[in-house]
Design a protein around this motif. Structure first.
Motif, PDB file in Angstrom:
ATOM      1  N   PRO A  25       0.788  -1.231   0.000  1.00 41.39           N
ATOM      2  CA  PRO A  25       0.000   0.000   0.000  1.00 41.39           C
ATOM      3  C   PRO A  25       0.829   1.295   0.000  1.00 41.39           C
ATOM      4  N   ALA A  66      11.178   2.400   5.383  1.00 41.02           N
ATOM      5  CA  ALA A  66      11.584   0.994   5.399  1.00 41.02           C
ATOM      6  C   ALA A  66      10.336   0.156   5.623  1.00 41.02           C
ATOM      7  N   ASP A  67      10.402  -1.108   5.246  1.00 40.97           N
ATOM      8  CA  ASP A  67       9.273  -2.002   5.505  1.00 40.97           C
ATOM      9  C   ASP A  67       9.365  -2.458   6.963  1.00 40.97           C
ATOM     10  N   LYS A 287     -10.170  -2.973  12.961  1.00 43.38           N
ATOM     11  CA  LYS A 287     -10.622  -4.159  12.220  1.00 43.38           C
ATOM     12  C   LYS A 287     -11.452  -5.048  13.139  1.00 43.38           C
TER      13      LYS A 287
HETATM   14  C1  3H9 Z   1      12.441   3.610   8.434  1.00 39.54           C
HETATM   15  O1  3H9 Z   1      12.193   4.082   7.384  1.00 39.54           O
HETATM   16  C2  3H9 Z   1      13.834   3.266   8.902  1.00 39.54           C
HETATM   17  C3  3H9 Z   1      14.916   3.820   8.017  1.00 39.54           C
HETATM   18  O2  3H9 Z   1      15.279   5.109   8.429  1.00 39.54           O
HETATM   19  C4  3H9 Z   1      16.195   3.047   8.159  1.00 39.54           C
HETATM   20  C5  3H9 Z   1      16.339   1.777   7.483  1.00 39.54           C
HETATM   21  C6  3H9 Z   1      17.731   1.219   7.573  1.00 39.54           C
HETATM   22  N1  3H9 Z   1       6.133  -0.667   6.486  1.00 39.54           N
HETATM   23  O3  3H9 Z   1      -1.246   4.091   7.892  1.00 39.54           O
HETATM   24  P1  3H9 Z   1      -2.119   3.470   6.896  1.00 39.54           P
HETATM   25  C7  3H9 Z   1       0.997  -0.349   6.174  1.00 39.54           C
HETATM   26  S1  3H9 Z   1      11.212   3.250   9.533  1.00 39.54           S
HETATM   27  C8  3H9 Z   1       5.214  -1.633   6.401  1.00 39.54           C
HETATM   28  O4  3H9 Z   1      -3.386   2.847   7.349  1.00 39.54           O
HETATM   29  P2  3H9 Z   1      -2.583   6.023   5.671  1.00 39.54           P
HETATM   30  C9  3H9 Z   1       0.051  -0.164   7.361  1.00 39.54           C
HETATM   31  O5  3H9 Z   1       0.360  -1.064   8.386  1.00 39.54           O
HETATM   32  C10 3H9 Z   1       9.714   3.706   8.690  1.00 39.54           C
HETATM   33  N2  3H9 Z   1       3.886  -1.416   6.340  1.00 39.54           N
HETATM   34  O6  3H9 Z   1      -2.429   4.446   5.659  1.00 39.54           O
HETATM   35  C11 3H9 Z   1      -1.294  -0.421   6.716  1.00 39.54           C
HETATM   36  O7  3H9 Z   1      -1.451  -1.820   6.612  1.00 39.54           O
HETATM   37  P3  3H9 Z   1      -2.901  -2.503   6.734  1.00 39.54           P
HETATM   38  C12 3H9 Z   1       9.486   5.158   8.672  1.00 39.54           C
HETATM   39  C13 3H9 Z   1       3.478  -0.149   6.367  1.00 39.54           C
HETATM   40  O8  3H9 Z   1      -2.917   6.386   4.275  1.00 39.54           O
HETATM   41  C14 3H9 Z   1      -1.134   0.148   5.299  1.00 39.54           C
HETATM   42  O9  3H9 Z   1       0.279   0.217   5.085  1.00 39.54           O
HETATM   43  N3  3H9 Z   1       8.198   5.447   8.075  1.00 39.54           N
HETATM   44  C15 3H9 Z   1       4.384   0.908   6.472  1.00 39.54           C
HETATM   45  O10 3H9 Z   1      -3.457   6.454   6.781  1.00 39.54           O
HETATM   46  C16 3H9 Z   1      -1.728   1.523   5.144  1.00 39.54           C
HETATM   47  O11 3H9 Z   1      -1.222   2.383   6.166  1.00 39.54           O
HETATM   48  C17 3H9 Z   1       7.100   5.582   8.801  1.00 39.54           C
HETATM   49  O12 3H9 Z   1       7.115   5.506  10.008  1.00 39.54           O
HETATM   50  C18 3H9 Z   1       5.777   0.609   6.521  1.00 39.54           C
HETATM   51  N4  3H9 Z   1       6.720   1.580   6.597  1.00 39.54           N
HETATM   52  O13 3H9 Z   1      -1.131   6.585   6.018  1.00 39.54           O
HETATM   53  C19 3H9 Z   1       5.826   5.823   8.051  1.00 39.54           C
HETATM   54  N5  3H9 Z   1       3.686   2.073   6.487  1.00 39.54           N
HETATM   55  O14 3H9 Z   1      -3.702  -1.926   5.607  1.00 39.54           O
HETATM   56  C20 3H9 Z   1       4.754   4.877   8.501  1.00 39.54           C
HETATM   57  C21 3H9 Z   1       2.390   1.749   6.393  1.00 39.54           C
HETATM   58  O15 3H9 Z   1      -2.594  -3.951   6.602  1.00 39.54           O
HETATM   59  N6  3H9 Z   1       3.548   5.002   7.753  1.00 39.54           N
HETATM   60  N7  3H9 Z   1       2.249   0.409   6.336  1.00 39.54           N
HETATM   61  O16 3H9 Z   1      -3.409  -2.102   8.105  1.00 39.54           O
HETATM   62  C22 3H9 Z   1       2.662   6.026   7.901  1.00 39.54           C
HETATM   63  O17 3H9 Z   1       2.900   6.977   8.607  1.00 39.54           O
HETATM   64  C23 3H9 Z   1       1.363   5.933   7.159  1.00 39.54           C
HETATM   65  O18 3H9 Z   1       1.165   4.581   6.810  1.00 39.54           O
HETATM   66  C24 3H9 Z   1       1.260   6.778   5.872  1.00 39.54           C
HETATM   67  C25 3H9 Z   1      -0.068   6.427   5.134  1.00 39.54           C
HETATM   68  C26 3H9 Z   1       1.280   8.256   6.238  1.00 39.54           C
HETATM   69  C27 3H9 Z   1       2.410   6.479   4.917  1.00 39.54           C
END
Ligand code: 3H9
Length: 692
Positions: A25, A66-67, A287
């Protein structure tokens, strides 16, 4: 167009190669996405006809990081660093084309690109801190080189999402393209770069902003001081600060080493595990296994509230805030006027603080109607009762509502303790009855317990959850039982806290241990804040509890200058010798032999029975899953996010350890500590709370 792999394509448009990621997504940097970037850039580099590369995403967003699901698993595919190096050291300009959100690792990818373009609605941020992490792919070293250490500190420790226009001002983005035309805009930008023979801009090579801050350690010490309260207990903010310090004081490659070392520490630690758990728990909680997402909902365009007290008024504000008209009913004009005046005052205070304009205050107040007649609620789609906590009173209210309010409307109670199945017997349409348990102050606290009674219909549940989202709450669906989920668990802690002060601890010992554990305050400081005389009456008081004694002495909490603590004129609390003596006398009268109680015992006796009660709640099906209990306690009672909630904390400690202690306490102190059958089962089967 060539497929690089299942989630990546490469297309050449004249001299520009467009590398497109499509991994719903949120285009998170999973192994296939990393591989796609790596191999896609490589192929584009090998094609002599290509002069520049655009990196763009399909779907609702650019790479969101990241995932998170990969953390803690064995690494697979090319590392993120391989992919980043491929971009940064490419000999042709790589342009990131951003829409939606470029977050965490996503922004870090964009920061290794040589240029960034974005649509005006896009946002950029490094929100890793909210997962107990720091940007571990160069973000802490590259960001301050563009925006300077002050802004970088702000961004990495708050995790805030910054709008594209602001990003343009800060230099994070080089150009804005027309909304909806990102691809064309990015290609045109790439062509311009090539035509103008602009140099490859590598963020790592920028040094003026970080050099300007070198030798100024006060930037960091002052930032730490200003935010000490906010960061209390969390590891990640401090680690993020140390990385920005490294960016200022060390060469780029050395700074990266510091970042990697600290990232590794965080990602393998318990705080980040807890915060990642909370991230998924916040999404799981919506959910509902037996109320599917396509359950029909009831349109709610008009809300009625009974009771204009603190609770009713706070509840009303939630709906006014999102533009829903509210009619509030009271029995006396004076109470109604007071309630409405309080709402106005709250809004005016917000306007004074600059949160919104005075016109907005009037707009919201214009949606509010007061009435002394319940008949005014006849055409409401949702009525929430917030009257005195008394079963007979509530049943009378519901029976009246049944006769007045139109069919199809939702009839909700804000009770925090009463049996909603019984309340529902007062109406001929029990399927319309539900509990909406707001937490005080209802306009501020994020939690809503949605309490389903035996006969509550699925559309009523689905609508309540949808409405909770609309008013910005996080809602947990729970079942009817004394205290529901939150207060039922709280009762365990309160009971032990009271016992502990008779057995040997002092209120300030218990409070200190729980505060140090990460709660905003301990149970006795909390009682003093709320007022010891809530639910206490002089007539009925028999001096049977410490509270009775304190209230009889007019030590009723902060408002009277004394309670469990003594307070100075600024409401600073001091341990009270008077209370100490009262407790000692009381214990003596009861024949209790006081003993020294360790901090470990205080913590275990306050927290483990809560976990045990959570297990009983799950066993009885009163919460859908253990992570919902965590959501309730984090958002309703300030359980520290970095411990993941009581049930996750139980897993961190180990269910076997919790069970062993409960048994030990049970042998010493009786059945208050009787282990839940589910706790025994979890240990016997080698499972975790999070499996339920
Ligand atoms: C990182 O990046 C570390 C790096 O610096 C270093 C690496 C070495 N991974 O929130 P939603 C899933 S750490 C996997 O409902 P929205 C979420 O669980 C990461 N899955 O949508 C959901 O699944 P489900 C730093 C992810 O439109 C679905 O996507 N980044 C991830 O309200 C939809 O999400 C963050 O912390 C992920 N990274 O909001 C950003 N992100 O449908 C985290 C989401 O099965 N994400 N999912 O329940 C967010 O803040 C919001 O998801 C976003 C969209 C604003 C992007």
């Amino acid at each position: 167009m060539t497929a690089i792999n299942d989630v990546t394509t490469l297309e050449t448009v004249g001299e520009v190669a467009v590398l497109t990621l499509n991994s719903p997504p949120v285009n998170a940097l999973s192994a296939p996405v990393r591989e796609g970037i790596n191999n896609g850039i490589k192929q584009a580099m090998e094609n002599d006809a290509v002069k520049a590369i655009v990196l763009i995403c399909e779907g609702k967003t650019f790479i969101a990081g990241a995932d998170i699901t990969e953390f803690g698993k064995a690494p697979a595919g090319p590392s993120l660093f391989d992919a980043l190096n491929m971009i940064e050291f490419a000999s042709k300009p790589v342009i990131a084309a951003i829409h939606g959100t470029a977050l965490g690792g996503g922004l870090e990818v964009a920061l290794t690109c040589h240029y960034r373009v974005a649509v005006p609605s896009a946002k950029c941020g490094l929100p890793e801190v909210n997962l107990g992490l720091l940007p571990g792919a160069g973000g802490t070293q590259r960001l301050p080189r563009i925006v300077g250490p002050e802004k970088a500190l702000e961004m990495v420790t708050s995790g805030s999402h910054v709008g594209a226009k602001k990003c343009l001002e800060m230099g994070l983005v080089d150009e804005l393209t027309e909304e909806g035309k990102l691809r064309d805009g990015a290609i045109a930008f790439a062509k311009k770069i090539v035509a103008e023979k602009r140099p490859l801009k590598r963020v790592r090579d920028l040094s003026d902003k970080v050099e300007a801050a070198r030798g100024k350690p006060e930037i960091f010490s002052e930032f730490r001081k200003a935010n000490a309260r906010k960061f209390r207990g969390f590891l990640a903010p401090e680690y993020n600060i140390q990385c920005i310090e490294a960016a200022v004081n060390l060469p780029f490659d050395e700074g990266i080493k510091v970042e990697q070392k600290l990232f590794r520490e965080l990602v393998t630690g318990t705080q980040s595990a807890a915060q990642r758990h909370v991230f998924f728990a916040e999404r799981q909680v919506w959910k509902l296994p037996d109320v599917p997402a396509d359950t029909p909902t009831i349109p709610v365009n008009k809300v009625g509230i009974i009771g204009a007290g603190t609770m009713g008024g706070g509840i009303a504000m939630n709906f006014l805030n999102v533009g829903l008209p509210v009619t509030i009913v009271e029995t006396k004009q004076e109470a109604l006027d007071r309630g409405i005046a309080t709402i106005r005052k709250n809004y005016e205070n917000s306007a004074k603080k600059g949160r919104f304009s005075m016109e907005e205050v009037e707009k919201r107040m214009g949606l509010l109607t007061g009435s002394l007649e319940m008949e005014a609620l006849a055409d409401s789609d949702l009525v929430i009762e917030a009257v005195f906590e008394n079963m007979d009173v509530k049943k009378q209210v519901f029976s009246k509502l049944d006769a007045i309010v139109k069919q199809g409307a939702i009839l909700a109670t804000n009770t925090s303790a009463l049996n909603i199945d019984e309340i529902a017997t007062a109406v001929k349409r029990p399927e319309a009855v539900i509990g909406l348990h707001f937490f005080s102050p209802a306009n501020v606290m994020r939690l809503l317990e949605v309490v389903r009674a035996d006969k509550t219909s699925k559309p009523v549940i689905a609508t309540s959850m949808q409405l909770a989202k609309k008013i910005g709450k996080i809602a947990a669906l729970v079942g009817v039982c004394p205290g529901f989920v939150g207060n039922r668990i709280l009762a365990q802690r309160q009971r032990e806290a009271q016992k502990l002060i008779l057995e040997g601890a002092m209120p300030w010992d218990v409070d200190r241990v729980l505060y140090d554990f990460g709660l905003p305050m301990g149970p006795f400081a909390m009682s003093d804040l709320a007022g010891l005389d809530i639910g206490w009456s002089k007539e009925k008081s028999q001096g049977a509890t410490i509270r009775d004694v304190l209230c009889e002495m007019d030590r009723r909490g902060q408002k009277t200058g004394a309670g469990f603590y003594d307070y100075d004129e600024n409401r600073n609390a001091k341990p009270s010798p008077v209370v100490e003596k009262i407790i000692l006398d009381f214990a003596q009268k009861k024949g209790i032999n006081r003993r020294k109680i360790s901090d470990d015992e205080i913590l275990e006796r306050c927290i483990y029975p809560m976990i045990n009660e959570g297990a009983k709640i799950l066993e009885e099906g009163k919460a859908i899953r253990s992570s919902d209990i965590d959501i309730v306690w984090i958002n309703g009672y300030g359980f520290p996010v970095y411990r993941g909630g009581p049930m996750f904390y139980g897993d961190t400690v180990g269910a076997d350890k919790v069970l062993a202690k409960m048994k030990e306490f049970q042998a010493q102190m009786g059945d208050d500590f009787k282990p839940a059958a589910l706790l025994e089962k979890i240990v016997a089967e080698g499972k975790k709370f999070s499996d339920f």
